[in-house]
Design a protein around this motif. Structure first.
Motif, PDB file in Angstrom:
ATOM      1  N   VAL A 182       0.837  -1.196   0.000  1.00  0.00           N
ATOM      2  CA  VAL A 182       0.000   0.000   0.000  1.00  0.00           C
ATOM      3  C   VAL A 182       0.871   1.245   0.000  1.00  0.00           C
ATOM      4  CG1 VAL A 182      -1.929  -1.087   1.193  1.00  0.00           C
ATOM      5  CG2 VAL A 182      -0.147   0.009   2.522  1.00  0.00           C
ATOM      6  N   PHE A 183       0.275   2.355  -0.465  1.00  0.00           N
ATOM      7  CA  PHE A 183       0.869   3.675  -0.322  1.00  0.00           C
ATOM      8  C   PHE A 183       0.246   4.320   0.902  1.00  0.00           C
ATOM      9  CE2 PHE A 183       1.372   3.218  -4.983  1.00  0.00           C
ATOM     10  CZ  PHE A 183       2.733   3.432  -5.060  1.00  0.00           C
ATOM     11  N   VAL A 184       1.023   5.140   1.617  1.00  0.00           N
ATOM     12  CA  VAL A 184       0.540   5.837   2.796  1.00  0.00           C
ATOM     13  C   VAL A 184       0.391   7.310   2.452  1.00  0.00           C
ATOM     14  CG1 VAL A 184       1.069   6.484   5.173  1.00  0.00           C
ATOM     15  CG2 VAL A 184       1.640   4.209   4.346  1.00  0.00           C
ATOM     16  N   ILE A 222       3.458   8.102  -0.050  1.00  0.00           N
ATOM     17  CA  ILE A 222       4.794   7.527  -0.055  1.00  0.00           C
ATOM     18  C   ILE A 222       4.650   6.016   0.009  1.00  0.00           C
ATOM     19  CG2 ILE A 222       5.948   9.520   0.977  1.00  0.00           C
ATOM     20  CD1 ILE A 222       5.840   8.035   3.650  1.00  0.00           C
ATOM     21  N   GLY A 223       5.663   5.323  -0.454  1.00  0.00           N
ATOM     22  CA  GLY A 223       5.593   3.864  -0.388  1.00  0.00           C
ATOM     23  C   GLY A 223       6.079   3.257  -1.678  1.00  0.00           C
ATOM     24  N   PRO A 224       5.804   2.052  -1.940  1.00  0.00           N
ATOM     25  CA  PRO A 224       4.866   1.123  -1.308  1.00  0.00           C
ATOM     26  C   PRO A 224       5.463   0.437  -0.075  1.00  0.00           C
ATOM     27  CG  PRO A 224       5.824   0.070  -3.202  1.00  0.00           C
ATOM     28  CD  PRO A 224       6.377   1.478  -3.154  1.00  0.00           C
ATOM     29  N   PHE A 225       4.587   0.127   0.874  1.00  0.00           N
ATOM     30  CA  PHE A 225       4.941  -0.577   2.093  1.00  0.00           C
ATOM     31  C   PHE A 225       4.072  -1.821   2.227  1.00  0.00           C
ATOM     32  CE2 PHE A 225       5.470   4.010   3.103  1.00  0.00           C
ATOM     33  CZ  PHE A 225       6.854   4.026   3.084  1.00  0.00           C
ATOM     34  N   GLU A 226       4.599  -2.815   2.893  1.00  0.00           N
ATOM     35  CA  GLU A 226       3.876  -4.074   3.068  1.00  0.00           C
ATOM     36  C   GLU A 226       2.954  -4.008   4.289  1.00  0.00           C
ATOM     37  OE1 GLU A 226       4.794  -8.841   3.542  1.00  0.00           O
ATOM     38  OE2 GLU A 226       6.433  -7.403   3.479  1.00  0.00           O
ATOM     39  N   VAL A 227       1.754  -4.579   4.146  1.00  0.00           N
ATOM     40  CA  VAL A 227       0.815  -4.658   5.265  1.00  0.00           C
ATOM     41  C   VAL A 227       1.225  -5.841   6.137  1.00  0.00           C
ATOM     42  CG1 VAL A 227      -1.579  -5.080   5.913  1.00  0.00           C
ATOM     43  CG2 VAL A 227      -1.068  -3.658   3.927  1.00  0.00           C
ATOM     44  N   LEU A 228       1.464  -5.577   7.434  1.00  0.00           N
ATOM     45  CA  LEU A 228       1.889  -6.629   8.360  1.00  0.00           C
ATOM     46  C   LEU A 228       0.716  -7.319   9.042  1.00  0.00           C
ATOM     47  CD1 LEU A 228       4.936  -4.929  10.073  1.00  0.00           C
ATOM     48  CD2 LEU A 228       4.930  -6.600   8.220  1.00  0.00           C
ATOM     49  N   GLU A 229      -0.275  -6.526   9.484  1.00  0.00           N
ATOM     50  CA  GLU A 229      -1.431  -7.123  10.148  1.00  0.00           C
ATOM     51  C   GLU A 229      -2.604  -6.165  10.128  1.00  0.00           C
ATOM     52  OE1 GLU A 229      -1.632  -7.491  14.486  1.00  0.00           O
ATOM     53  OE2 GLU A 229       0.308  -6.466  14.533  1.00  0.00           O
TER      54      GLU A 229
END
Length: 116
Positions: free
Chosen positions: A23-25, A47-54
């Motif tokens: 996802v992008f934040v 900004i991102g992309p970042f992985e969703v952890l939970e």
């Protein structure tokens, strides 16, 4: 029911992310403030992309942030996230820098794009 509530419900997006999605934040740009290494008219909105952890509850997600954003809280409301569509052309190939003991490095061009 109010007229405004009826109209708002029609435009509501049903978003849901699975663990492992990217996802992008959303960040809120502020005038004349340097945020996320950018300043001026072209401040990033996401900004991102970042992985969703939970997933936390029904509307919040924990996101894996890099160490340079360690001061930022890593739980975001779903309205602050935008789905990232994985595209292989977005992946960058890079070589690690060869840093000398005096903390300098030599810049070498990888490819010549144009000659005049």
């Amino acid at each position: 029911m109010l007229k405004f509530a009826r109209n708002a419900d029609k435009r509501k997006r049903e978003l849901e992310f699975a663990v492992g999605n990217h996802v992008f934040v959303k960040v809120s740009p502020m005038k004349d403030v340097m945020r996320f290494c950018k300043q001026g008219k072209l401040n990033p909105r996401f900004i991102g992309p970042f992985e969703v952890l939970e997933r936390i509850g029904t509307l919040a997600y924990r996101v894996a942030l890099p160490p340079m954003l360690a001061g930022m809280h890593n739980v975001f409301h779903i309205s602050m996230l935008r789905k990232y569509m994985l595209n292989p052309s977005h992946m960058l190939n890079y070589e690690p820098l060869q840093i000398t003991p005096n903390t300098s490095y030599e810049e070498r061009p990888i490819q010549i794009l144009n000659r005049k």
